[in-house]
Design a protein around this motif. Structure first.
Motif, mmCIF file in Angstrom:
data_model
loop_
_atom_site.group_PDB
_atom_site.id
_atom_site.type_symbol
_atom_site.label_atom_id
_atom_site.label_comp_id
_atom_site.label_asym_id
_atom_site.label_seq_id
_atom_site.Cartn_x
_atom_site.Cartn_y
_atom_site.Cartn_z
ATOM 1 N N MET A 59 27.929 17.068 16.737
ATOM 2 C CA MET A 59 28.195 17.356 15.337
ATOM 3 C C MET A 59 28.311 16.097 14.475
ATOM 4 S SD MET A 59 31.280 19.772 13.941
ATOM 5 C CE MET A 59 31.216 20.752 15.412
ATOM 6 N N GLU A 60 28.624 14.982 15.084
ATOM 7 C CA GLU A 60 28.921 13.746 14.349
ATOM 8 C C GLU A 60 27.839 13.327 13.344
ATOM 9 O OE1 GLU A 60 31.108 10.417 13.140
ATOM 10 O OE2 GLU A 60 31.754 12.094 14.375
ATOM 11 N N PRO A 61 26.559 13.300 13.704
ATOM 12 C CA PRO A 61 25.557 12.883 12.709
ATOM 13 C C PRO A 61 25.519 13.798 11.479
ATOM 14 C CG PRO A 61 24.621 12.842 14.914
ATOM 15 C CD PRO A 61 25.967 13.508 15.025
ATOM 16 N N GLY A 62 25.625 15.094 11.688
ATOM 17 C CA GLY A 62 25.631 16.034 10.567
ATOM 18 C C GLY A 62 26.862 15.864 9.701
ATOM 19 N N PHE A 63 28.004 15.656 10.360
ATOM 20 C CA PHE A 63 29.253 15.430 9.630
ATOM 21 C C PHE A 63 29.131 14.184 8.762
ATOM 22 C CE2 PHE A 63 33.244 13.015 9.558
ATOM 23 C CZ PHE A 63 34.034 13.883 8.831
ATOM 24 N N GLN A 64 28.626 13.098 9.336
ATOM 25 C CA GLN A 64 28.466 11.861 8.565
ATOM 26 C C GLN A 64 27.494 12.050 7.411
ATOM 27 O OE1 GLN A 64 30.265 9.174 8.606
ATOM 28 N NE2 GLN A 64 31.469 9.939 10.312
ATOM 29 N N ALA A 65 26.454 12.838 7.630
ATOM 30 C CA ALA A 65 25.484 13.104 6.560
ATOM 31 C C ALA A 65 26.144 13.861 5.409
ATOM 32 C CB ALA A 65 24.290 13.885 7.112
ATOM 33 N N ILE A 66 26.989 14.848 5.725
ATOM 34 C CA ILE A 66 27.707 15.591 4.682
ATOM 35 C C ILE A 66 28.620 14.656 3.902
ATOM 36 C CG2 ILE A 66 29.519 17.317 4.271
ATOM 37 C CD1 ILE A 66 28.287 18.919 6.608
ATOM 38 N N VAL A 67 29.389 13.843 4.621
ATOM 39 C CA VAL A 67 30.307 12.911 3.960
ATOM 40 C C VAL A 67 29.522 11.951 3.083
ATOM 41 C CG1 VAL A 67 31.979 11.051 4.314
ATOM 42 C CG2 VAL A 67 32.120 13.131 5.692
ATOM 43 N N ASP A 68 28.435 11.390 3.594
ATOM 44 C CA ASP A 68 27.624 10.452 2.813
ATOM 45 C C ASP A 68 27.069 11.108 1.548
ATOM 46 O OD1 ASP A 68 28.115 8.491 4.699
ATOM 47 O OD2 ASP A 68 26.146 8.671 5.673
ATOM 48 N N CYS A 69 26.586 12.326 1.661
ATOM 49 C CA CYS A 69 26.061 13.048 0.489
ATOM 50 C C CYS A 69 27.151 13.279 -0.548
ATOM 51 C CB CYS A 69 25.442 14.379 0.906
ATOM 52 S SG CYS A 69 23.864 14.226 1.748
ATOM 53 N N MET A 70 28.338 13.648 -0.089
ATOM 54 C CA MET A 70 29.450 13.882 -1.011
ATOM 55 C C MET A 70 29.838 12.591 -1.731
ATOM 56 S SD MET A 70 29.889 17.093 -0.828
ATOM 57 C CE MET A 70 31.452 17.362 -1.659
ATOM 58 N N LEU A 71 29.884 11.478 -0.989
ATOM 59 C CA LEU A 71 30.216 10.187 -1.601
ATOM 60 C C LEU A 71 29.156 9.781 -2.616
ATOM 61 C CD1 LEU A 71 31.446 8.253 1.565
ATOM 62 C CD2 LEU A 71 32.861 9.235 -0.256
ATOM 63 N N GLU A 72 27.889 9.984 -2.273
ATOM 64 C CA GLU A 72 26.794 9.657 -3.192
ATOM 65 C C GLU A 72 26.855 10.505 -4.457
ATOM 66 O OE1 GLU A 72 23.019 9.839 -1.210
ATOM 67 O OE2 GLU A 72 23.708 8.498 0.384
ATOM 68 N N ALA A 73 27.363 11.731 -4.328
ATOM 69 C CA ALA A 73 27.468 12.628 -5.484
ATOM 70 C C ALA A 73 28.666 12.294 -6.369
ATOM 71 C CB ALA A 73 27.555 14.081 -5.017
ATOM 72 N N GLY A 74 29.550 11.388 -5.889
ATOM 73 C CA GLY A 74 30.681 10.976 -6.708
ATOM 74 C C GLY A 74 32.036 11.465 -6.246
ATOM 75 N N TRP A 75 32.080 12.209 -5.153
ATOM 76 C CA TRP A 75 33.356 12.672 -4.609
ATOM 77 C C TRP A 75 33.958 11.566 -3.758
ATOM 78 C CZ3 TRP A 75 35.002 16.994 -6.734
ATOM 79 C CH2 TRP A 75 34.067 17.881 -7.255
ATOM 80 N N SER A 76 35.269 11.498 -3.711
ATOM 81 C CA SER A 76 35.912 10.490 -2.873
ATOM 82 C C SER A 76 35.943 10.973 -1.426
ATOM 83 C CB SER A 76 37.339 10.209 -3.353
ATOM 84 O OG SER A 76 38.202 11.278 -3.014
ATOM 85 N N ARG A 77 36.158 10.026 -0.506
ATOM 86 C CA ARG A 77 36.260 10.383 0.909
ATOM 87 C C ARG A 77 37.451 11.308 1.147
ATOM 88 N NH1 ARG A 77 33.768 8.744 5.187
ATOM 89 N NH2 ARG A 77 34.727 8.892 7.231
ATOM 90 N N GLY A 78 38.576 11.023 0.496
ATOM 91 C CA GLY A 78 39.760 11.867 0.648
ATOM 92 C C GLY A 78 39.514 13.291 0.170
ATOM 93 N N GLU A 79 38.883 13.423 -1.001
ATOM 94 C CA GLU A 79 38.564 14.761 -1.525
ATOM 95 C C GLU A 79 37.642 15.506 -0.561
ATOM 96 O OE1 GLU A 79 38.499 14.065 -6.341
ATOM 97 O OE2 GLU A 79 36.846 13.278 -5.141
ATOM 98 N N THR A 80 36.662 14.788 -0.056
ATOM 99 C CA THR A 80 35.694 15.396 0.850
ATOM 100 C C THR A 80 36.364 15.885 2.124
ATOM 101 O OG1 THR A 80 33.918 14.011 -0.030
ATOM 102 C CG2 THR A 80 33.576 14.949 2.157
#
Length: 81
Positions: free
Chosen positions: A22-43
């Protein structure tokens, strides 16, 4: 591509293998959220809430299925609901 479990049945490191798959998909979701402007904590908080909501949904679904099974059995036995 997501890795499959090493065995069809339960084995000692199955959850760890699942996490690694699951790790690569999880990192991809987090990266997309950060790129969209959400913080890591919010994500991460949002992911936790999504997991909690899914757990509640699964429990409610199981409860409903149990109630339906009881009602069906009572109907087959000719007992009023």
């Amino acid at each position: 591509m997501i890795s499959r479990p090493r065995e069809a049945n339960d084995y000692p490191d199955r959850v760890i293998d699942c996490q690694e798959a699951m790790e690569p998909g999880f990192q991809a979701i987090v990266d997309c959220m950060l790129e969209a402007g959400w913080s890591r904590g919010e994500t991460l908080r949002s992911l936790k809430r999504l997991i909690a909501a899914d757990n509640m949904t699964q429990k409610e679904n199981a409860r409903t299925e149990t109630q339906l099974a009881i009602a069906r059995a009572m109907m087959r036995a000719g007992k009023p609901l």
